[in-house]
Design an enzyme around this catalytic site. Structure first.
Site, PDB file in Angstrom:
ATOM      1  N   CYS A  54       0.820  -1.010  -0.019  1.00 56.31           N
ATOM      2  CA  CYS A  54      -0.026  -0.281  -0.022  1.00 56.31           C
ATOM      3  C   CYS A  54       0.701   1.219  -0.048  1.00 56.31           C
ATOM      4  O   CYS A  54       1.152   1.732   1.085  1.00 56.31           O
ATOM      5  CB  CYS A  54      -1.011   0.104   1.040  1.00 56.31           C
ATOM      6  SG  CYS A  54      -1.858   1.449   1.187  1.00 56.31           S
ATOM      7  N   GLY A  92      -3.446  -1.791  -3.761  1.00 54.53           N
ATOM      8  CA  GLY A  92      -4.946  -1.782  -3.904  1.00 54.53           C
ATOM      9  C   GLY A  92      -5.911  -2.915  -4.213  1.00 54.53           C
ATOM     10  O   GLY A  92      -6.872  -2.676  -5.020  1.00 54.53           O
ATOM     11  N   ARG A  93      -5.698  -3.852  -3.059  1.00 54.47           N
ATOM     12  CA  ARG A  93      -6.319  -5.108  -3.330  1.00 54.47           C
ATOM     13  C   ARG A  93      -6.207  -5.558  -4.743  1.00 54.47           C
ATOM     14  O   ARG A  93      -6.901  -6.246  -5.365  1.00 54.47           O
ATOM     15  CB  ARG A  93      -7.871  -4.755  -3.194  1.00 54.47           C
ATOM     16  CG  ARG A  93      -8.288  -4.504  -1.763  1.00 54.47           C
ATOM     17  CD  ARG A  93      -9.513  -4.659  -1.352  1.00 54.47           C
ATOM     18  NE  ARG A  93      -9.873  -4.083   0.092  1.00 54.47           N
ATOM     19  CZ  ARG A  93     -10.700  -3.129   0.036  1.00 54.47           C
ATOM     20  NH1 ARG A  93     -11.368  -2.706  -0.821  1.00 54.47           N
ATOM     21  NH2 ARG A  93     -11.020  -2.485   1.210  1.00 54.47           N
ATOM     22  N   ASP A 125     -11.919  -7.107  -4.675  1.00 52.85           N
ATOM     23  CA  ASP A 125     -10.835  -7.535  -4.003  1.00 52.85           C
ATOM     24  C   ASP A 125     -10.236  -8.541  -4.832  1.00 52.85           C
ATOM     25  O   ASP A 125     -10.894  -9.775  -5.066  1.00 52.85           O
ATOM     26  CB  ASP A 125     -11.072  -8.097  -2.613  1.00 52.85           C
ATOM     27  CG  ASP A 125      -9.439  -8.534  -1.802  1.00 52.85           C
ATOM     28  OD1 ASP A 125      -8.577  -8.535  -2.581  1.00 52.85           O
ATOM     29  OD2 ASP A 125      -9.749  -8.373  -0.539  1.00 52.85           O
ATOM     30  N   ARG A 127      -7.205  -9.895  -4.847  1.00 54.32           N
ATOM     31  CA  ARG A 127      -5.862 -10.741  -4.106  1.00 54.32           C
ATOM     32  C   ARG A 127      -6.042 -12.043  -4.117  1.00 54.32           C
ATOM     33  O   ARG A 127      -6.924 -12.753  -4.167  1.00 54.32           O
ATOM     34  CB  ARG A 127      -5.725  -9.978  -2.921  1.00 54.32           C
ATOM     35  CG  ARG A 127      -5.380  -8.670  -2.917  1.00 54.32           C
ATOM     36  CD  ARG A 127      -5.067  -7.931  -1.412  1.00 54.32           C
ATOM     37  NE  ARG A 127      -6.371  -8.198  -0.685  1.00 54.32           N
ATOM     38  CZ  ARG A 127      -6.485  -7.740   0.691  1.00 54.32           C
ATOM     39  NH1 ARG A 127      -5.242  -7.258   1.271  1.00 54.32           N
ATOM     40  NH2 ARG A 127      -7.533  -7.707   1.097  1.00 54.32           N
TER      41      ARG A 127
END
Length: 201
Positions: A54, A92-93, A125, A127
């Protein structure tokens, strides 16, 4: 398959870490990272944090999220208690900094963090924590205490060969700018957050 490309001892304001870079090739400018605190005992459950990059919070100290403070807290905790931080390049995910700033602009118009991503045609999201599991395996870590509020990270560990001994909460007190962000984390993603440490009054 990722592998260790480089490692070195790095002194920080919290103590000394062994910093290790993981990627498929040594030309990767954005490798995954692990920071292993000195004197970590791998024969016992290892305190582990999966932390997604981040830049806004960690480098520029944005008050819109608690990411930078969580990283600082995890570094301090692992130095005091032993452990490792798996640092994932999933800004940012995992939508990247350009899209993240576009999402920030939409948030200025009243969208929450999830609505902003969806408005841009992006996942809420995106990720994937399997790479974090792979890094633990490469490091020989088989039994962990996971520093997280995110139930999704817990699921990844529970569905792997890594044994989850316990969860350690890592909650940062909300500020005026991060209250709604944390509320969205709790309401939409089911993050395990206590109301008395955030969120809306």
């Amino acid at each position: 398959m990722i592998k260790i490309q480089a490692e070195a001892n790095v002194p920080t304001e919290y103590g000394n870490f062994r910093m290790i870079a993981f990627s498929e090739n040594d030309n990767d400018w954005m490798p995954q990272m692990a920071l292993v605190a000195e004197n970590t005992d791998f024969s016992k459950p290892v305190n582990v944090r999966f932390h997604s990059e981040c830049i806004t919070g960690e480098v520029f100290h944005s008050k819109k999220c608690e990411c930078g403070q969580q990283l600082d807290a995890a570094m301090k905790y692992t130095q005091e208690n032993g452990g490792a931080i798996v640092y994932l390049r999933q800004e940012g995910r995992n939508i990247g900094i350009i899209n993240k700033l576009k999402a920030y602009a939409l948030q200025e118009k009243g969208f929450d963090t999830v609505q902003a991503n969806l408005q841009l045609g992006l996942p809420a999201d995106d990720r994937d924590f399997n790479v974090a599991i792979d890094i633990l395996k490469i490091l020989g870590i088989k039994d962990i205490n996971l520093l997280t509020n995110n139930p999704e990270k817990i699921k990844y560990v529970e569905n792997s060969e890594i044994n989850l001994n316990e969860r350690i909460p890592l909650q940062i007190k909300a500020n005026e700018n991060s209250k709604e962000y944390l509320q969205t984390k709790k309401d939409y993603f089911g993050h395990l957050l206590e109301d008395d440490k955030n969120i809306k009054e």
